[in-house]
Design a protein around this motif. Structure first.
Motif, PDB file in Angstrom:
ATOM      1  N   PHE A 118       0.735  -1.216  -0.068  1.00 30.25           N
ATOM      2  CA  PHE A 118      -0.057  -0.040  -0.129  1.00 30.25           C
ATOM      3  C   PHE A 118       0.760   1.319  -0.011  1.00 30.25           C
ATOM      4  CE2 PHE A 118      -2.905  -3.164   1.249  1.00 30.25           C
ATOM      5  CZ  PHE A 118      -3.952  -2.935   0.896  1.00 30.25           C
ATOM      6  N   THR A 119       0.454   2.400  -0.774  1.00 31.25           N
ATOM      7  CA  THR A 119       1.200   3.487  -0.758  1.00 31.25           C
ATOM      8  C   THR A 119       0.876   4.207   0.598  1.00 31.25           C
ATOM      9  OG1 THR A 119      -0.860   4.744  -1.491  1.00 31.25           O
ATOM     10  CG2 THR A 119       0.795   3.620  -3.250  1.00 31.25           C
ATOM     11  N   GLU A 120       1.847   5.365   0.923  1.00 30.96           N
ATOM     12  CA  GLU A 120       1.562   6.171   2.025  1.00 30.96           C
ATOM     13  C   GLU A 120       0.214   6.584   2.277  1.00 30.96           C
ATOM     14  OE1 GLU A 120       4.434   9.203   2.866  1.00 30.96           O
ATOM     15  OE2 GLU A 120       6.051   7.856   2.249  1.00 30.96           O
ATOM     16  N   ASP A 121      -0.865   6.865   0.949  1.00 34.75           N
ATOM     17  CA  ASP A 121      -2.145   7.324   1.001  1.00 34.75           C
ATOM     18  C   ASP A 121      -3.038   6.128   1.012  1.00 34.75           C
ATOM     19  OD1 ASP A 121      -1.316   9.885   0.716  1.00 34.75           O
ATOM     20  OD2 ASP A 121      -1.262   9.711  -1.460  1.00 34.75           O
ATOM     21  N   GLY A 122      -2.374   4.867   1.396  1.00 37.38           N
ATOM     22  CA  GLY A 122      -3.317   3.782   1.469  1.00 37.38           C
ATOM     23  C   GLY A 122      -3.905   3.126   0.235  1.00 37.38           C
ATOM     24  N   LEU A 123      -3.276   3.323  -0.771  1.00 38.50           N
ATOM     25  CA  LEU A 123      -3.843   2.649  -2.043  1.00 38.50           C
ATOM     26  C   LEU A 123      -3.081   1.638  -2.642  1.00 38.50           C
ATOM     27  CD1 LEU A 123      -4.437   5.842  -4.328  1.00 38.50           C
ATOM     28  CD2 LEU A 123      -6.134   4.293  -3.194  1.00 38.50           C
ATOM     29  N   PRO A 124      -3.650   0.311  -2.667  1.00 38.74           N
ATOM     30  CA  PRO A 124      -3.025  -0.754  -3.165  1.00 38.74           C
ATOM     31  C   PRO A 124      -2.206  -0.874  -4.362  1.00 38.74           C
ATOM     32  CG  PRO A 124      -5.263  -1.140  -3.563  1.00 38.74           C
ATOM     33  CD  PRO A 124      -5.038   0.351  -3.010  1.00 38.74           C
ATOM     34  N   VAL A 125      -0.989  -1.360  -4.493  1.00 37.08           N
ATOM     35  CA  VAL A 125      -0.174  -1.582  -5.575  1.00 37.08           C
ATOM     36  C   VAL A 125       0.266  -2.885  -5.907  1.00 37.08           C
ATOM     37  CG1 VAL A 125       2.133  -0.815  -6.621  1.00 37.08           C
ATOM     38  CG2 VAL A 125       0.632   0.871  -5.277  1.00 37.08           C
TER      39      VAL A 125
END
Length: 190
Positions: A118-125
């Motif tokens: 997850f990115t720092e903004d909480g989005l999955p990668v």
């Protein structure tokens, strides 16, 4: 209307509606890359396979993708305010099929066994994607049975540089086989 423009348009009595399956078949002859759009917080994150992706602008850095209005991702996309575009490599055909499959929202099985973070903004990668763009949603336009989702790129990465991309052509997925040195001159010039 000029004579040239009139010659390119058909008379009203000649026009017939385009059948959806015919349009799908013909558009399938346009080769595209394959992406998985991911969104949502850990525990509720999900994704869907999309080949209707393109860049829009370099300044500001904008991209778009088209999402069916019945997609399970709409609620998560609205809640998260952003999404990640994961470009798949030729070896990731099973992953494209996995995210293309139908399942209920919130089944928590979307990322089971799939390497991700997850990115720092909480989005999955998807950690093993060829490349990724993480975006903030800036606009959504309704267009027929799809929505055009526009996002501003806020993060990008190329964790698996040098792999062949996964492409979609004529209803089939497969790797783009370019040959090892095909683009070597482009890389050296940059």
């Amino acid at each position: 209307m000029s004579a040239a423009a009139r010659s390119l348009t058909r008379a009203e009595e000649e026009t017939r509606p385009v059948e959806p399956l015919d349009l799908r078949r013909v558009c399938g002859l346009f080769t595209t890359g394959v992406t998985v759009i991911t969104t949502g917080p850990d525990g509720d994150a999900d994704g869907t396979t999309v080949n209707s992706f393109t860049s829009v602008s370099l300044e500001p850095p904008l991209v778009l993708f088209c999402l069916h209005q019945q997609s399970r991702l709409h609620t998560l996309l609205e809640q998260s305010g952003g999404f990640t575009v994961n470009f798949l490599s030729g070896r990731q055909q099973p992953l494209a099929r996995h995210f293309a499959g139908r399942r209920a929202t919130g089944t928590a099985t979307a990322f089971e066994g799939v390497p991700h973070h997850f990115t720092e903004d909480g989005l999955p990668v998807l950690s093993e994607a060829l490349a990724h763009l993480t975006c903030t949603t800036v606009d959504v336009h309704s267009a027929g049975d799809h929505d055009i989702v526009i996002g501003e790129v806020v993060e990008l990465g190329v964790p698996e540089h040098g792999l062949e991309p996964l492409i979609f052509f004529d209803g089939s997925l497969g790797p783009l086989e370019t040959g090892a040195d095909r683009f070597q001159h482009t890389r050296q010039a940059s």
